[in-house]
Design a protein around this motif. Sequence first.
Motif, PDB file in Angstrom:
ATOM      1  N   ASN A  47       0.808  -1.221   0.000  1.00  0.00           N
ATOM      2  CA  ASN A  47       0.000   0.000   0.000  1.00  0.00           C
ATOM      3  C   ASN A  47       0.844   1.275   0.000  1.00  0.00           C
ATOM      4  O   ASN A  47       0.292   2.371   0.094  1.00  0.00           O
ATOM      5  CB  ASN A  47      -0.921   0.025   1.228  1.00  0.00           C
ATOM      6  CG  ASN A  47      -1.938  -1.093   1.206  1.00  0.00           C
ATOM      7  OD1 ASN A  47      -2.468  -1.436   0.169  1.00  0.00           O
ATOM      8  ND2 ASN A  47      -2.207  -1.663   2.370  1.00  0.00           N
ATOM      9  N   ALA A 100      -3.626   4.578   1.391  1.00  0.00           N
ATOM     10  CA  ALA A 100      -4.628   4.362   0.347  1.00  0.00           C
ATOM     11  C   ALA A 100      -5.170   5.694  -0.163  1.00  0.00           C
ATOM     12  O   ALA A 100      -5.387   5.877  -1.370  1.00  0.00           O
ATOM     13  CB  ALA A 100      -5.761   3.488   0.881  1.00  0.00           C
ATOM     14  N   ALA A 101      -5.383   6.649   0.755  1.00  0.00           N
ATOM     15  CA  ALA A 101      -5.887   7.963   0.359  1.00  0.00           C
ATOM     16  C   ALA A 101      -4.853   8.714  -0.479  1.00  0.00           C
ATOM     17  O   ALA A 101      -5.196   9.388  -1.460  1.00  0.00           O
ATOM     18  CB  ALA A 101      -6.263   8.781   1.596  1.00  0.00           C
ATOM     19  N   THR A 156      -2.532   7.355  -2.389  1.00  0.00           N
ATOM     20  CA  THR A 156      -2.515   6.703  -3.693  1.00  0.00           C
ATOM     21  C   THR A 156      -3.709   7.134  -4.539  1.00  0.00           C
ATOM     22  O   THR A 156      -3.586   7.387  -5.744  1.00  0.00           O
ATOM     23  CB  THR A 156      -2.530   5.175  -3.514  1.00  0.00           C
ATOM     24  OG1 THR A 156      -1.361   4.775  -2.797  1.00  0.00           O
ATOM     25  CG2 THR A 156      -2.551   4.464  -4.864  1.00  0.00           C
ATOM     26  N   GLU A 157      -4.879   7.244  -3.909  1.00  0.00           N
ATOM     27  CA  GLU A 157      -6.100   7.627  -4.613  1.00  0.00           C
ATOM     28  C   GLU A 157      -5.969   9.023  -5.223  1.00  0.00           C
ATOM     29  O   GLU A 157      -6.328   9.238  -6.391  1.00  0.00           O
ATOM     30  CB  GLU A 157      -7.284   7.582  -3.646  1.00  0.00           C
ATOM     31  CG  GLU A 157      -8.632   7.858  -4.287  1.00  0.00           C
ATOM     32  CD  GLU A 157      -9.771   7.833  -3.290  1.00  0.00           C
ATOM     33  OE1 GLU A 157     -10.897   7.538  -3.701  1.00  0.00           O
ATOM     34  OE2 GLU A 157      -9.525   8.112  -2.092  1.00  0.00           O
ATOM     35  N   SER A 160      -3.222   9.205  -8.109  1.00  0.00           N
ATOM     36  CA  SER A 160      -3.586   8.543  -9.359  1.00  0.00           C
ATOM     37  C   SER A 160      -4.844   9.123  -9.997  1.00  0.00           C
ATOM     38  O   SER A 160      -5.299   8.630 -11.032  1.00  0.00           O
ATOM     39  CB  SER A 160      -3.788   7.041  -9.113  1.00  0.00           C
ATOM     40  OG  SER A 160      -4.804   6.820  -8.136  1.00  0.00           O
ATOM     41  N   ALA A 161      -5.436  10.157  -9.398  1.00  0.00           N
ATOM     42  CA  ALA A 161      -6.637  10.775  -9.969  1.00  0.00           C
ATOM     43  C   ALA A 161      -6.317  11.379 -11.335  1.00  0.00           C
ATOM     44  O   ALA A 161      -5.260  11.987 -11.518  1.00  0.00           O
ATOM     45  CB  ALA A 161      -7.181  11.851  -9.037  1.00  0.00           C
ATOM     46  N   SER A 206      -6.807  16.969  -6.285  1.00  0.00           N
ATOM     47  CA  SER A 206      -7.769  16.516  -7.279  1.00  0.00           C
ATOM     48  C   SER A 206      -9.060  17.286  -7.045  1.00  0.00           C
ATOM     49  O   SER A 206      -9.768  17.043  -6.059  1.00  0.00           O
ATOM     50  CB  SER A 206      -8.023  15.008  -7.170  1.00  0.00           C
ATOM     51  OG  SER A 206      -9.152  14.632  -7.944  1.00  0.00           O
ATOM     52  N   MET A 265     -12.148  14.986  -7.048  1.00  0.00           N
ATOM     53  CA  MET A 265     -12.359  14.235  -5.807  1.00  0.00           C
ATOM     54  C   MET A 265     -12.592  15.154  -4.616  1.00  0.00           C
ATOM     55  O   MET A 265     -13.102  14.711  -3.589  1.00  0.00           O
ATOM     56  CB  MET A 265     -11.136  13.340  -5.524  1.00  0.00           C
ATOM     57  CG  MET A 265     -10.933  12.220  -6.510  1.00  0.00           C
ATOM     58  SD  MET A 265      -9.384  11.338  -6.161  1.00  0.00           S
ATOM     59  CE  MET A 265      -9.664  10.858  -4.473  1.00  0.00           C
ATOM     60  N   LYS A 292     -10.161  16.395  -2.876  1.00  0.00           N
ATOM     61  CA  LYS A 292      -9.152  15.982  -1.901  1.00  0.00           C
ATOM     62  C   LYS A 292      -7.777  16.479  -2.326  1.00  0.00           C
ATOM     63  O   LYS A 292      -7.539  16.777  -3.500  1.00  0.00           O
ATOM     64  CB  LYS A 292      -9.112  14.461  -1.746  1.00  0.00           C
ATOM     65  CG  LYS A 292     -10.370  13.841  -1.165  1.00  0.00           C
ATOM     66  CD  LYS A 292     -10.199  12.341  -0.980  1.00  0.00           C
ATOM     67  CE  LYS A 292     -11.423  11.712  -0.353  1.00  0.00           C
ATOM     68  NZ  LYS A 292     -11.252  10.256  -0.141  1.00  0.00           N
ATOM     69  N   ASP A 321      -9.235  16.003   3.295  1.00  0.00           N
ATOM     70  CA  ASP A 321     -10.386  15.306   2.727  1.00  0.00           C
ATOM     71  C   ASP A 321     -11.367  16.210   2.008  1.00  0.00           C
ATOM     72  O   ASP A 321     -12.106  15.767   1.148  1.00  0.00           O
ATOM     73  CB  ASP A 321     -11.126  14.535   3.830  1.00  0.00           C
ATOM     74  CG  ASP A 321     -10.345  13.308   4.276  1.00  0.00           C
ATOM     75  OD1 ASP A 321      -9.717  12.676   3.424  1.00  0.00           O
ATOM     76  OD2 ASP A 321     -10.366  12.998   5.486  1.00  0.00           O
TER      77      ASP A 321
END
Length: 241
Positions: free
Chosen positions: A7, A128-129, A131-132, A135-136, A157, A160, A162, A209
Motif C-alpha cells: 500500500n 490508500a488515500a 494513492t487515490e 492517481s486521480a 484533485s 475528488m 481531496k 479530505d
Amino acid sequence: MTSDPHNLAGAYALDALDAEERTSYEAHLAECTDCAEEVRGFRETAARLGAAQETAPPSPLRRAVLDAAARTPQERPVVVELGGQRRPRPGWPVRLLLVAASLALVVGAAVFGLSQREEADRMEAQQAAITEVLSAPDAAMVSAPVDGGGTVRVVQSAEMGKAVMVVSELPRLDDDHDYQMWTQSGGAMHSAGVIPRDEQGSRGAHVMDDVTGVTAVAISVEPAGGSAEPTTDPIVLIETA
C-alpha cells in the motif's frame, strides 16, 4: 514498517516515507515486481504533475490571509489529563500484589497490541488515500520552498475534492512552537492541523479530505499545540486555485 508494503507505492513515489520506512520498502521493491511497476507508474505521473509551474502569490495575499484568519474562530482540541496511578495500600499481601502486577502486564500488553493495530489501520488508510489522490486523472501538483528551509508539495484533485500536502525537511523548532497547516476558502483561513513534531527535519504526508473551494494552503509557526488563527506570517503559502 507498520503497514502492508503493497500500500506504500504512492507515498514512496511522493518521497513521503521516512528513512527507516524507505529502506524497508526499497528492500521489498527488490523482490516485488508488481510494486516496482506501480512505483514506476506513480513516478511518471508525479513527473508530469511536477512540470506544472507554481504560481507566486500576489504581494497583498499574505496580509489578506492573516486578516481573514483573524475573523475566523476555531474550536480548540479537548485535552483530558489522565489521573496518576494509585499506590497499593500498605499491608496488601505480597501474593495479591504479584497477581495485580501480572494482571496489569496482561492488560498493558493487550492495550499495546490494540494501539499497534489501530496505528497500522490508520497508516494503511492514509496510504490508500494518498494513492487515490496521486492517481486521480485530474491530479495537479504545486510545490514551493519554505522560508527558513524545507519544501512543501501539494497534490490536489478537484474532481475528488481531496488533496495531499507533503512536507520535507522543515527545520526543527523548540518545544514551545509547532508548525500549523491552514487552508483558505471564502476569504477565511481554517486550521488543517498541527504537523507532528517527529516530522520536523524529516518528511510527512497529510491528506486533506475536503478542499472544495480552497484557494490556497499555508503553514505558519505557532505556539505549541496550535492557534485559533495565524499569529505569524506564513512561512509558505501556495495558491491551489
